[in-house]
Design an enzyme around this catalytic site. Structure first.
Site, PDB file in Angstrom:
ATOM      1  N   CYS A  50       0.820  -1.209   0.000  1.00  0.00           N
ATOM      2  CA  CYS A  50       0.000   0.000   0.000  1.00  0.00           C
ATOM      3  C   CYS A  50       0.854   1.259   0.000  1.00  0.00           C
ATOM      4  O   CYS A  50       0.385   2.334  -0.411  1.00  0.00           O
ATOM      5  CB  CYS A  50      -0.931   0.003   1.212  1.00  0.00           C
ATOM      6  SG  CYS A  50      -0.082  -0.132   2.792  1.00  0.00           S
ATOM      7  N   ASN A  51       2.105   1.147   0.425  1.00  0.00           N
ATOM      8  CA  ASN A  51       2.960   2.333   0.515  1.00  0.00           C
ATOM      9  C   ASN A  51       4.050   2.397  -0.535  1.00  0.00           C
ATOM     10  O   ASN A  51       4.756   3.397  -0.630  1.00  0.00           O
ATOM     11  CB  ASN A  51       3.622   2.407   1.904  1.00  0.00           C
ATOM     12  CG  ASN A  51       2.651   2.832   2.966  1.00  0.00           C
ATOM     13  OD1 ASN A  51       1.750   3.626   2.720  1.00  0.00           O
ATOM     14  ND2 ASN A  51       2.818   2.300   4.166  1.00  0.00           N
ATOM     15  N   ARG A  52       4.191   1.351  -1.345  1.00  0.00           N
ATOM     16  CA  ARG A  52       5.303   1.358  -2.306  1.00  0.00           C
ATOM     17  C   ARG A  52       5.073   0.379  -3.443  1.00  0.00           C
ATOM     18  O   ARG A  52       4.425  -0.661  -3.268  1.00  0.00           O
ATOM     19  CB  ARG A  52       6.614   1.033  -1.599  1.00  0.00           C
ATOM     20  CG  ARG A  52       6.728  -0.376  -1.062  1.00  0.00           C
ATOM     21  CD  ARG A  52       8.033  -0.589  -0.302  1.00  0.00           C
ATOM     22  NE  ARG A  52       8.050   0.127   0.968  1.00  0.00           N
ATOM     23  CZ  ARG A  52       8.884   1.124   1.268  1.00  0.00           C
ATOM     24  NH1 ARG A  52       9.795   1.506   0.392  1.00  0.00           N
ATOM     25  NH2 ARG A  52       8.820   1.710   2.445  1.00  0.00           N
ATOM     26  N   GLY A 191     -14.754   2.920  15.499  1.00  0.00           N
ATOM     27  CA  GLY A 191     -14.041   3.520  14.375  1.00  0.00           C
ATOM     28  C   GLY A 191     -12.674   2.901  14.162  1.00  0.00           C
ATOM     29  O   GLY A 191     -12.358   1.821  14.703  1.00  0.00           O
TER      30      GLY A 191
END
Length: 456
Positions: A50-52, A191
């Site tokens: 998700c980040n790279r 949440g």
């Protein structure tokens, strides 16, 4: 031949660009096989989280290899190069090795020292091995990176201290109560923060969990994910009579837990302590609650102090790991350099063995009445003579791996020993991995062409 990494991550570009260059997990085998068809790509591994999105590759030459990867990305995602090319980062050789080590050790993650990325690196590597898009270079490098990262986590504090608010809340509860397995825990609010707290609680073995929310259906949905039970907000006071730990993270604009409520609850609880962690902004719990006996209240500022201290500890560990990475780069480069002398060593050893075998064959023909024991003695001692004669030359050959005049000296040694293979060592070694991988490309070409139209 060079090693290179090309990609985007959360440091270099926004999520808007990253999501356009994100590979679906089920598409990764096909993507790596497709990239492997390019003649400039010798080995490749794609890491997509998700980040790279990062493409690691062994290439024949820097400029052509970089263009091959950019063309691949443009074709695979059906994007013009101008959309992403200015967002790509590129590291090669030593910088690429350092980057891989930092990524796998969690040094390049949004949460410094997190361990999830190591599993993702390992999974990508194992997948690439399975579909045969790796060869001798990456098989060695990625194994080294994974082993190093495990050691870094084991020998430093890089992953030992909580650096997220929800995780710090659970760590604090653990310090106060010890084991959380049998404690009654109530999460108020369903949440994102509540869900993260639940994940962390579950990882610490917590079994007795209750989720409380204004909307019962929402509480029930979240509780089911973690094997807990749900209650409505109207049941809060009754719940507080039984619970040991409360973690509150609602979006209420005013406190939902007042001093008077807790005073009444504590009067019925006897001397049992109540531990409350308020990670909501605005706060869910009146600050005056902390004045009550046997009530331990921590808010987000208290937790932020813990997080900041822990992050400082991780940063100190990161300095140590960076020094460790410097040594890993040297170790890998020494291995890489040694590849250039391996065929010469093998050729000289093979020639020594061939001479020994030829000599033994001549002796056995001229002395056919030798016993088995006599033949074994002759075999053992002639092998010992060959090994002793070649020991020092081979040690000198190994030392040549990092010599700036290696090529000329290898040629001289090849001529000295009459070993033709040593004269052409460099050309052979540079072609070794490429030939092996091109054979694999041929084996899989038909299959890949059937699966994708993105071949190069």
């Amino acid at each position: 031949m060079e090693i290179i990494v090309v990609g985007v991550n959360y440091r270099t570009t926004s999520v808007k660009i990253r999501e356009q260059l994100s590979f679906l997990e089920q598409d990764l085998p096909r993507a790596m096989q497709s990239l492997q068809q390019n003649p400039h790509i010798i080995e490749n591994i794609i890491l997509s989280t998700c980040n790279r999105t990062e493409i690691y590759a062994v290439i024949d030459e820097q400029k052509s290899g970089l263009h091959a990867i950019e063309d691949f990305l443009a074709h695979w995602f059906d994007l013009p190069k101008k959309v992403f090319e200015n967002h790509l980062f590129t590291y090669q050789n030593d910088e690429m090795i350092e980057h891989l080590m930092q990524v796998s050790a969690g040094m390049d993650s949004m949460v410094l020292g997190e361990t999830q990325i190591l599993g993702q690196v390992r999974d990508s590597f194992l997948l690439a091995q399975t579909i045969q898009t790796t060869g001798p270079i990456f098989n060695r490098l990625f194994k080294q990176a994974i082993t190093f990262s495990k050691k870094a986590h084991r020998t430093t504090n890089i992953a030992s201290h909580a650096v997220s608010i929800s995780y710090a809340a659970v760590e604090l509860a653990k310090k106060i109560f010890g084991h959380l397995g049998e404690k009654q825990v109530s999460i108020i609010g369903a949440g994102e923060m509540g869900e993260l707290a639940l994940k962390n609680l579950q990882s610490h073995g917590t079994k007795n969990i209750t989720v409380i929310n204004r909307t019962f259906e929402t509480a029930e949905k979240l509780a089911l994910q973690f094997g807990g039970q749900a209650q409505s907000m109207q049941e809060l006071s009754r719940n507080l009579l039984e619970t040991d730990i409360v973690i509150s993270s609602t979006s209420a604009l005013t406190p939902i837990i007042q001093q008077e409520m807790i005073r009444n609850v504590m009067a019925k609880r006897g001397n049992r302590p109540l531990f409350i962690i308020d990670i909501a902004v605005p706060r869910d719990v009146e600050h005056s609650v902390s004045a009550l006996e046997n009530v331990f209240l921590y808010d987000i500022d208290d937790l932020q102090g813990i997080v900041d201290a822990n992050l400082a500890e991780r940063k100190r560990a990161a300095v140590k790991i960076r020094r460790m990475i410097e040594a890993e780069v040297i170790i890998f480069n020494e291995w890489l350099s040694s590849l250039s002398v391996v065929p010469a060593i093998k050729a000289i050893k093979n020639k020594g063995v061939a001479i020994q075998q030829s000599t033994l064959e001549s002796i056995f023909n001229k002395m056919p009445n030798l016993t088995d024991r006599e033949q074994k003695v002759l075999t053992k001692h002639t092998a010992s003579i060959v090994n002793q004669l070649l020991m020092e030359p081979i040690e000198h050959l190994k030392a040549l791996a990092s010599d700036s005049d290696r090529d000329q000296k290898l040629q001289f040694i090849g001529e000295l020993f009459g070993v033709e293979e040593a004269k052409k060592i460099n050309d052979e070694q540079l072609e070794l991995a490429e030939k092996a991988n091109h054979r694999l490309k041929s084996m899989h070409l038909k299959e890949v062409q059937q699966e994708t139209s993105c071949s190069f």
